[in-house]
Design a protein around this motif. Structure first.
Motif, short mmCIF file in Angstrom:
data_model
loop_
_atom_site.label_atom_id
_atom_site.label_comp_id
_atom_site.label_asym_id
_atom_site.label_seq_id
_atom_site.Cartn_x
_atom_site.Cartn_y
_atom_site.Cartn_z
N ASN A 144 61.39 -5.46 66.75
CA ASN A 144 60.94 -5.11 68.08
C ASN A 144 61.28 -3.65 68.35
O ASN A 144 62.40 -3.33 68.72
CB ASN A 144 61.59 -6.01 69.13
N VAL A 158 52.41 -2.94 73.62
CA VAL A 158 53.08 -3.68 72.55
C VAL A 158 52.99 -2.86 71.29
O VAL A 158 51.96 -2.25 71.00
CB VAL A 158 52.40 -5.06 72.32
N PRO A 181 55.74 -14.22 72.11
CA PRO A 181 56.09 -13.32 73.23
C PRO A 181 55.04 -12.22 73.45
O PRO A 181 54.86 -11.76 74.57
CB PRO A 181 57.44 -12.73 72.80
N GLU A 211 52.28 -13.79 75.52
CA GLU A 211 52.69 -13.95 76.91
C GLU A 211 52.66 -12.60 77.64
O GLU A 211 52.24 -12.52 78.80
CB GLU A 211 54.08 -14.56 76.98
N LYS A 212 53.10 -11.57 76.97
CA LYS A 212 53.13 -10.25 77.61
C LYS A 212 51.72 -9.77 77.91
O LYS A 212 51.44 -9.23 79.00
CB LYS A 212 53.85 -9.25 76.69
N ALA A 260 49.06 -8.90 81.45
CA ALA A 260 48.69 -7.49 81.59
C ALA A 260 47.33 -7.34 82.25
O ALA A 260 46.43 -8.18 82.06
CB ALA A 260 48.69 -6.82 80.22
#
Length: 429
Positions: A58, A120, A152, A155-156, A160
């Motif tokens: 990440n 991302v 994740p 989900e992010k 958006a």
């Protein structure tokens, strides 16, 4: 002798650690009870577990993401209030998952076209040994690890939204094209551009894909050389944007596939479906006008039938769309005798928006009026009934469709793109 708990735990840990098929176990020696030695062992084990886990890297910024990945995927979405919300479906992510089984993979995502900063930017590889960047060969580990890594991210992105007051897919493509080297671009947008070089509001249902592509200078397009491009959701709308006709949807898809090819991209001809549901964005964005249904107004013994060109004809042509016969069959009975009255006089006049060359608009509108009359005659109407058949182009607009600045008013322009039929009937009694 009672077994040392630390010794037993260490032995189980080493013997059960994930490994590639075919790897051999090694004998595990007893661990001394010396506290200092145990501390060293625990420290080394911590580093080993961190290196060998399946957690993605990440990073959160482009600079720290490994540049020597085997594959890079870049997702972009316009995500306006007129489009379905973002959803990274299994179908969209399938090529990413396939690549994860073959090597190291990065996934970057942008939302909107106003920012060059990704929302991302992750290494989604599933490692056997992160220290050596060796990829796992176990199919179940790959499947579980990929799901763990992308959940994740999904989900992010699901939360958006685009914040620009225009839909600018061309601008978004420019952001995605700036990715260094080879990459696969996954582009989610309705394609209903409302600004700049490819503003579709004026053309509306009369968008001519071939001529539009011809007049776009190649140097005004982003350079997609070395990029594979897959579009998602072209022509799919939500929120205040009216649903496109099938012709308009096809034209939008053909337009952006053509832009991709002209910009040097390797374009997937299959447009994937968007599955995101209602939009989450709230910033208003202009809509593209869509032809309505035929309208019928009866005043005394005169009936006026207004049929939108967008439901009848290909753009800038008098050729019928596949659905045109169905539309005209629905109004043909107004021009036929029935048990209570007979038609005695009819007219057909073609209109266009204030768009393009005057002579061309006159000719096209005239040809369209004649084509409609030919169909009605074929459906049983008397040709002698039609005392006036003509086209007036944009000389006689039904509603004003240009503003004080001379620009076209899209919704008014779409109302002017019609063939207006009138029929006078006389009672049999």
């Amino acid at each position: 002798m009672i077994a040392d708990p630390f010794d037993a735990w260490f032995t189980r840990l080493v013997r059960t650690h994930p490994k590639r098929p075919g790897a051999k176990h090694v004998a595990v020696p007893s661990i001394t009870t010396n506290p200092l030695t145990r501390l060293v062992v625990l420290t080394l084990l911590g580093a080993l577990i961190t290196a060998c886990g399946t957690e993605p890297t990440n990073t959160g910024n482009v600079e720290s993401t490994p540049v020597d990945l085997d594959a890079r995927f870049v997702f972009g979405a316009t995500a306006t209030a007129n489009e379905p919300a973002i959803d990274l479906s299994d179908e969209v992510l399938q090529p990413v998952q396939e690549a994860v089984g073959k090597g190291t993979v990065g996934l970057t995502a942008y939302v909107g076209s106003a920012s060059n900063q990704p929302l991302v930017n992750e290494d989604v590889s599933v490692y056997f040994d992160k220290a050596t960047r060796e990829i796992s060969a176990d199919p179940q580990v790959l499947e579980d690890g990929f799901s763990h890594n992308v959940t994740p991210i999904r989900e992010k992105l699901r939360a958006a939204v685009g914040t620009q007051p225009e839909l600018d897919l061309l601008g978004l493509l420019g952001v995605l094209a700036s990715t260094p080297g080879q990459a696969t671009l996954l582009v989610m947008s309705s394609g209903l551009q409302t600004t700049g070089l490819l503003d579709l509001r004026d053309a509306g249902s009369e968008l001519d894909v071939a001529s539009t592509l011809d007049r776009i200078p190649k140097d005004r397009l982003p350079d997609l050389t070395g990029k594979k491009v897959t579009f998602v959701g072209l022509g799919q709308v939500a929120g205040p944007q009216d649903r496109l006709t099938e012709k308009m949807k096809t034209n939008v898809q053909d337009l952006w596939l053509g832009v991709c090819a002209k910009a040097g991209g390797e374009c997937d001809p299959v447009v994937r479906n968007s599955t995101g549901g209602d939009p989450r964005a709230t910033v208003p964005v202009p809509t593209i006008p869509v032809p309505g249904e035929s309208s019928v107004v009866v005043s005394g013994n005169v009936t006026t039938v207004t049929v939108p060109n967008g439901t009848l004809f290909f753009e800038e042509s008098s050729d019928f769309l596949p659905g045109a016969p169905t539309v005209l069959s629905g109004v043909a009975h107004y021009f036929l005798p029935d048990h209570s009255s007979v038609p005695v006089e009819a007219t057909a006049v073609g209109h266009t928006a204030t768009w393009g060359e005057r002579d061309g608009a006159l000719g096209t509108s005239r040809d369209r009026a004649r084509k409609v009359v030919d169909f009605l005659v074929g459906a049983g109407a008397d040709r002698a009934l039609f005392t006036h058949v003509d086209g007036v182009g944009f000389d006689q607009p039904l509603v004003p469709d240009t503003g004080p600045d001379g620009r076209l008013i899209p919704k008014a322009a779409e109302r002017n793109r019609t063939v207006v039929l009138t029929v006078t009937r006389r009672s049999r009694s």
